[in-house]
Design a protein around this motif. Structure first.
Motif, PDB file in Angstrom:
ATOM      1  N   THR A 220       0.804  -1.221   0.000  1.00 38.79           N
ATOM      2  CA  THR A 220       0.000   0.000   0.000  1.00 38.79           C
ATOM      3  C   THR A 220       0.836   1.270   0.000  1.00 38.79           C
ATOM      4  OG1 THR A 220      -0.121  -0.110   2.419  1.00 38.79           O
ATOM      5  CG2 THR A 220      -1.925  -1.114   1.186  1.00 38.79           C
ATOM      6  N   THR A 221       2.136   1.171  -0.145  1.00 42.48           N
ATOM      7  CA  THR A 221       3.006   2.344  -0.122  1.00 42.48           C
ATOM      8  C   THR A 221       3.745   2.466  -1.442  1.00 42.48           C
ATOM      9  OG1 THR A 221       3.357   2.055   2.258  1.00 42.48           O
ATOM     10  CG2 THR A 221       4.869   3.519   1.105  1.00 42.48           C
ATOM     11  N   ASN A 222       3.611   3.612  -2.090  1.00 37.46           N
ATOM     12  CA  ASN A 222       4.320   3.832  -3.347  1.00 37.46           C
ATOM     13  C   ASN A 222       5.821   3.742  -3.136  1.00 37.46           C
ATOM     14  OD1 ASN A 222       1.891   4.331  -4.679  1.00 37.46           O
ATOM     15  ND2 ASN A 222       1.944   6.505  -4.171  1.00 37.46           N
ATOM     16  N   GLY A 223       6.481   3.019  -3.987  1.00 36.81           N
ATOM     17  CA  GLY A 223       7.926   2.872  -3.864  1.00 36.81           C
ATOM     18  C   GLY A 223       8.451   1.976  -4.965  1.00 36.81           C
ATOM     19  N   VAL A 224       9.745   1.788  -4.993  1.00 32.88           N
ATOM     20  CA  VAL A 224      10.368   0.986  -6.043  1.00 32.88           C
ATOM     21  C   VAL A 224       9.904  -0.462  -5.969  1.00 32.88           C
ATOM     22  CG1 VAL A 224      12.569   0.125  -6.933  1.00 32.88           C
ATOM     23  CG2 VAL A 224      12.392   2.492  -6.131  1.00 32.88           C
ATOM     24  N   VAL A 225       9.857  -1.025  -4.772  1.00 32.74           N
ATOM     25  CA  VAL A 225       9.420  -2.420  -4.621  1.00 32.74           C
ATOM     26  C   VAL A 225       7.964  -2.567  -5.063  1.00 32.74           C
ATOM     27  CG1 VAL A 225       8.993  -4.277  -2.965  1.00 32.74           C
ATOM     28  CG2 VAL A 225      11.053  -2.883  -2.759  1.00 32.74           C
ATOM     29  N   HIS A 226       7.117  -1.638  -4.641  1.00 30.46           N
ATOM     30  CA  HIS A 226       5.696  -1.673  -5.001  1.00 30.46           C
ATOM     31  C   HIS A 226       5.523  -1.635  -6.515  1.00 30.46           C
ATOM     32  CE1 HIS A 226       1.361  -0.557  -4.596  1.00 30.46           C
ATOM     33  NE2 HIS A 226       1.614   0.115  -5.708  1.00 30.46           N
ATOM     34  N   TRP A 227       6.099  -0.616  -7.139  1.00 29.12           N
ATOM     35  CA  TRP A 227       5.913  -0.446  -8.584  1.00 29.12           C
ATOM     36  C   TRP A 227       6.621  -1.541  -9.381  1.00 29.12           C
ATOM     37  CZ3 TRP A 227       2.469   2.068 -11.199  1.00 29.12           C
ATOM     38  CH2 TRP A 227       1.831   3.177 -10.630  1.00 29.12           C
ATOM     39  N   GLY A 228       7.812  -1.919  -8.948  1.00 30.40           N
ATOM     40  CA  GLY A 228       8.522  -2.968  -9.658  1.00 30.40           C
ATOM     41  C   GLY A 228       7.769  -4.289  -9.639  1.00 30.40           C
ATOM     42  N   THR A 229       7.214  -4.636  -8.464  1.00 34.22           N
ATOM     43  CA  THR A 229       6.443  -5.879  -8.343  1.00 34.22           C
ATOM     44  C   THR A 229       5.172  -5.812  -9.166  1.00 34.22           C
ATOM     45  OG1 THR A 229       7.294  -6.148  -6.089  1.00 34.22           O
ATOM     46  CG2 THR A 229       5.403  -7.501  -6.720  1.00 34.22           C
ATOM     47  N   TRP A 230       4.469  -4.674  -9.079  1.00 30.48           N
ATOM     48  CA  TRP A 230       3.201  -4.544  -9.796  1.00 30.48           C
ATOM     49  C   TRP A 230       3.393  -4.617 -11.309  1.00 30.48           C
ATOM     50  CZ3 TRP A 230      -1.484  -5.496 -10.345  1.00 30.48           C
ATOM     51  CH2 TRP A 230      -2.325  -4.772 -11.191  1.00 30.48           C
ATOM     52  N   LEU A 231       4.317  -3.834 -11.850  1.00 26.00           N
ATOM     53  CA  LEU A 231       4.551  -3.852 -13.294  1.00 26.00           C
ATOM     54  C   LEU A 231       5.127  -5.187 -13.741  1.00 26.00           C
ATOM     55  CD1 LEU A 231       5.942  -0.239 -13.855  1.00 26.00           C
ATOM     56  CD2 LEU A 231       3.643  -1.104 -14.332  1.00 26.00           C
ATOM     57  N   GLY A 232       5.917  -5.819 -12.873  1.00 24.45           N
ATOM     58  CA  GLY A 232       6.420  -7.153 -13.192  1.00 24.45           C
ATOM     59  C   GLY A 232       5.291  -8.164 -13.313  1.00 24.45           C
ATOM     60  N   CYS A 233       4.290  -8.057 -12.424  1.00 23.77           N
ATOM     61  CA  CYS A 233       3.137  -8.976 -12.466  1.00 23.77           C
ATOM     62  C   CYS A 233       2.301  -8.758 -13.725  1.00 23.77           C
ATOM     63  CB  CYS A 233       2.277  -8.790 -11.218  1.00 23.77           C
ATOM     64  SG  CYS A 233       3.036  -9.403  -9.695  1.00 23.77           S
ATOM     65  N   THR A 234       1.993  -7.509 -14.046  1.00 25.39           N
ATOM     66  CA  THR A 234       1.168  -7.242 -15.232  1.00 25.39           C
ATOM     67  C   THR A 234       1.917  -7.607 -16.507  1.00 25.39           C
ATOM     68  OG1 THR A 234       1.901  -4.920 -15.191  1.00 25.39           O
ATOM     69  CG2 THR A 234      -0.216  -5.435 -14.162  1.00 25.39           C
ATOM     70  N   LEU A 235       3.203  -7.326 -16.554  1.00 26.16           N
ATOM     71  CA  LEU A 235       3.982  -7.651 -17.753  1.00 26.16           C
ATOM     72  C   LEU A 235       4.100  -9.159 -17.943  1.00 26.16           C
ATOM     73  CD1 LEU A 235       5.703  -6.681 -20.131  1.00 26.16           C
ATOM     74  CD2 LEU A 235       7.685  -6.668 -18.590  1.00 26.16           C
ATOM     75  N   THR A 236       4.380  -9.873 -16.868  1.00 29.99           N
ATOM     76  CA  THR A 236       4.508 -11.329 -16.961  1.00 29.99           C
ATOM     77  C   THR A 236       3.194 -11.971 -17.385  1.00 29.99           C
ATOM     78  OG1 THR A 236       6.204 -11.332 -15.236  1.00 29.99           O
ATOM     79  CG2 THR A 236       5.109 -13.425 -15.704  1.00 29.99           C
ATOM     80  N   THR A 237       2.099 -11.525 -16.787  1.00 29.95           N
ATOM     81  CA  THR A 237       0.778 -12.047 -17.155  1.00 29.95           C
ATOM     82  C   THR A 237       0.493 -11.786 -18.623  1.00 29.95           C
ATOM     83  OG1 THR A 237      -0.035 -11.683 -14.907  1.00 29.95           O
ATOM     84  CG2 THR A 237      -1.676 -11.944 -16.636  1.00 29.95           C
ATOM     85  N   THR A 238       0.779 -10.575 -19.085  1.00 29.69           N
ATOM     86  CA  THR A 238       0.536 -10.222 -20.480  1.00 29.69           C
ATOM     87  C   THR A 238       1.361 -11.079 -21.426  1.00 29.69           C
ATOM     88  OG1 THR A 238       0.081  -7.917 -19.850  1.00 29.69           O
ATOM     89  CG2 THR A 238       0.593  -8.339 -22.155  1.00 29.69           C
ATOM     90  N   ILE A 239       2.631 -11.260 -21.112  1.00 27.00           N
ATOM     91  CA  ILE A 239       3.509 -12.043 -21.994  1.00 27.00           C
ATOM     92  C   ILE A 239       3.041 -13.491 -22.076  1.00 27.00           C
ATOM     93  CG2 ILE A 239       5.842 -12.977 -22.232  1.00 27.00           C
ATOM     94  CD1 ILE A 239       6.904 -10.329 -21.115  1.00 27.00           C
ATOM     95  N   ILE A 240       2.697 -14.080 -20.932  1.00 28.35           N
ATOM     96  CA  ILE A 240       2.227 -15.475 -20.942  1.00 28.35           C
ATOM     97  C   ILE A 240       0.955 -15.613 -21.766  1.00 28.35           C
ATOM     98  CG2 ILE A 240       1.338 -17.360 -19.519  1.00 28.35           C
ATOM     99  CD1 ILE A 240       3.156 -16.363 -17.264  1.00 28.35           C
ATOM    100  N   ALA A 241       0.010 -14.694 -21.565  1.00 29.14           N
ATOM    101  CA  ALA A 241      -1.244 -14.734 -22.331  1.00 29.14           C
ATOM    102  C   ALA A 241      -0.970 -14.579 -23.824  1.00 29.14           C
ATOM    103  CB  ALA A 241      -2.190 -13.637 -21.848  1.00 29.14           C
TER     104      ALA A 241
END
Length: 472
Positions: free
Chosen positions: A350-371
């Motif tokens: 719930t806190t904006n930061g490098v770990v937050h954004w890196g994890t979130w964009l990593g999840c959306t990118l990985t999901t998109t690539i697999i799909a």
């Protein structure tokens, strides 16, 4: 207090009773709430509890109304109009009850975020991992289907203006960009836009087939009368495949956990659900009946091609925003599930930061690539979507909800057995048994369909440039 602080405070009061966590107490001037799933929410991070009841309606409807509605006329052609309507209404009733139980279970157990949490409560670690994997696989395949749908629309509108593989890649990029919006509250307005455009597209086709003398696939010379049938006697595999397509049209149920988790006021969940299911069912009945009545056995699947090439371009042009929003949501859902599971219990959720954004964009990118890889690289992808829908869509829309009611109410019946409790036990058991039966026979029908399709055409080509809108 700043304007943004006042807004957040109003959102806090609109939700259920809140409590201030230790993290929040470090910031005395920052309004905050504590959520059982997301932890301490404040203005220093995304507000995951910001979906109003109307936004909930839009998200619920958009997880269900897509190109799936356009397979309903073909299902009616297989079953006959009256058996098709009976099956549709029966599935609508059962899935509405299942969806209602999702809201009830979420309110009783606020720590539940997704279907895996419910599975973990009922069946332990095995249940959690099983339903978590099923949830991700199901929505990733649906995301791949959404990317292909966008490529079909782009091919139809542009008269195959580029290689289909390029269109699928464009769809994946667009899906990733919009799915990376962090909260469903911000995506809900997109859901309204997408819902409006997809309904407009479907309405255009429905009106077109009604005013035209004959559908595009029908013989264009000589007299023609629609050959629709009130009753039919299809082979078992064809009938069960048609029923599976009707179930798939209502299989947004596993997404409703995540939607409920981000509502400002979960007490309004049932209101949103009833509006959603009423609108979805009315749309399915109207579209399915009208298009099948006028097209008969010459209905296309998806039905956007039933009114001829010109109307097909117009219909897909209108449908494209809706298809983009569908892809956005179905990429967002598995990515958000993985994101929450990785960071749950951590301040980084719930806190904006490098770990937050890196994890979130990593999840959306990985999901998109697999799909994207699954959609473009598997020669029998269309058949696999049907298989995944029959296997996992049914599995997550029927059986868990029957088990959830039994989990919450079984002990109560032992203390005081009443007729209402007995009837609900019977109905919950029926939902579990019927869901298991439909899952098994639907999976069988899908496997037979894949085998027959592969024998006939050999499947498609991986990363093909061929125009995929010709049969749509």
């Amino acid at each position: 207090m700043s304007t943004s602080s006042k807004k957040f405070d109003l959102e806090r009061r609109a939700g259920p009773p809140s409590m201030t966590g230790a993290e929040c107490q470090e910031y005395e001037e920052t309004p905050c709430i504590h959520d059982e799933v997301f932890g301490d929410l404040s203005e220093k991070g995304p507000n995951y509890r910001n979906v109003g009841w109307m936004g909930t309606v839009a998200l619920m409807m958009k997880t269900q109304i897509g190109l799936g509605v356009l397979s309903i006329p073909a299902a009616f052609d297989t079953l006959g109009l009256i058996p098709g309507l009976i099956c549709l209404l029966t599935i609508a009733g059962i899935t509405t009850w299942s969806d209602y139980i999702v809201g009830v279970f979420k309110r009783k157990h606020p720590e539940v975020y997704s279907i895996d949490d419910a599975g973990g409560m009922m069946f332990g670690r095995v249940g959690r991992e099983f339903f978590g994997a099923a949830f991700c696989i199901y929505w990733i395949f649906v995301a791949g289907s959404g990317m292909l749908s966008i490529s079909i629309g782009l091919n139809a509108v542009s008269s195959h203006g580029a290689c289909t593989a390029a269109f699928v890649a464009v769809a994946a990029i667009i899906g990733f960009m919009f799915a990376s919006i962090r909260t469903l509250g911000r995506i809900s307005w997109l859901a309204w836009v997408g819902l409006t455009f997809i309904l407009a597209s479907i309405l255009v086709v429905t009106i077109a087939v009604g005013v035209q003398t004959r559908p595009a696939a029908a013989p264009q010379v000589g007299p023609w009368i629609s050959d629709f049938k009130l009753f039919k006697m299809p082979p078992f595999t064809s009938a069960i495949s048609a029923v599976s397509s009707l179930i798939f049209a209502y299989a947004g149920t596993p997404a409703f956990f995540a939607v409920a988790a981000e509502m400002r006021d979960p007490e309004l969940y049932t209101r949103s659900l009833l509006v959603c299911q009423s609108g979805v069912t009315a749309t399915y009945i109207a579209i399915g009946t009208v298009v099948y009545y006028f097209c008969g056995s010459f209905v296309a699947s998806p039905a956007l091609g039933s009114a001829g090439p010109i109307m097909k371009k117009a219909a897909y042009g209108l449908a494209l925003p809706g298809l983009i929003v569908t892809t956005t949501i179905v990429v967002h859902l598995p990515a958000k599930y993985i994101f929450v599971r990785i960071l749950r219990g951590s301040k980084h959720l719930t806190t904006n930061g490098v770990v937050h954004w890196g994890t979130w964009l990593g999840c959306t990118l990985t999901t998109t690539i697999i799909a994207y890889v699954i959609a473009s690289g598997i020669p029998v992808f269309g058949g696999l979507v049907s298989l995944i829908g029959a296997l996992l869509g049914t599995l997550m829309s029927f059986q868990p909800m029957g088990c959830m009611w039994l989990y919450d109410n079984w002990k109560r019946g032992k203390q005081e057995m009443m007729w209402k409790w007995v009837l609900m036990v019977m109905f919950s058991s029926f939902v579990v048994v019927s869901g298991t039966f439909l899952m098994i026979v639907g999976t069988y029908g899908s496997v037979v369909g894949i085998i027959d399709s592969y024998k006939e055409s050999g499947g498609s080509t991986a990363w093909t440039c061929a125009d995929n809108s010709n049969s749509a």
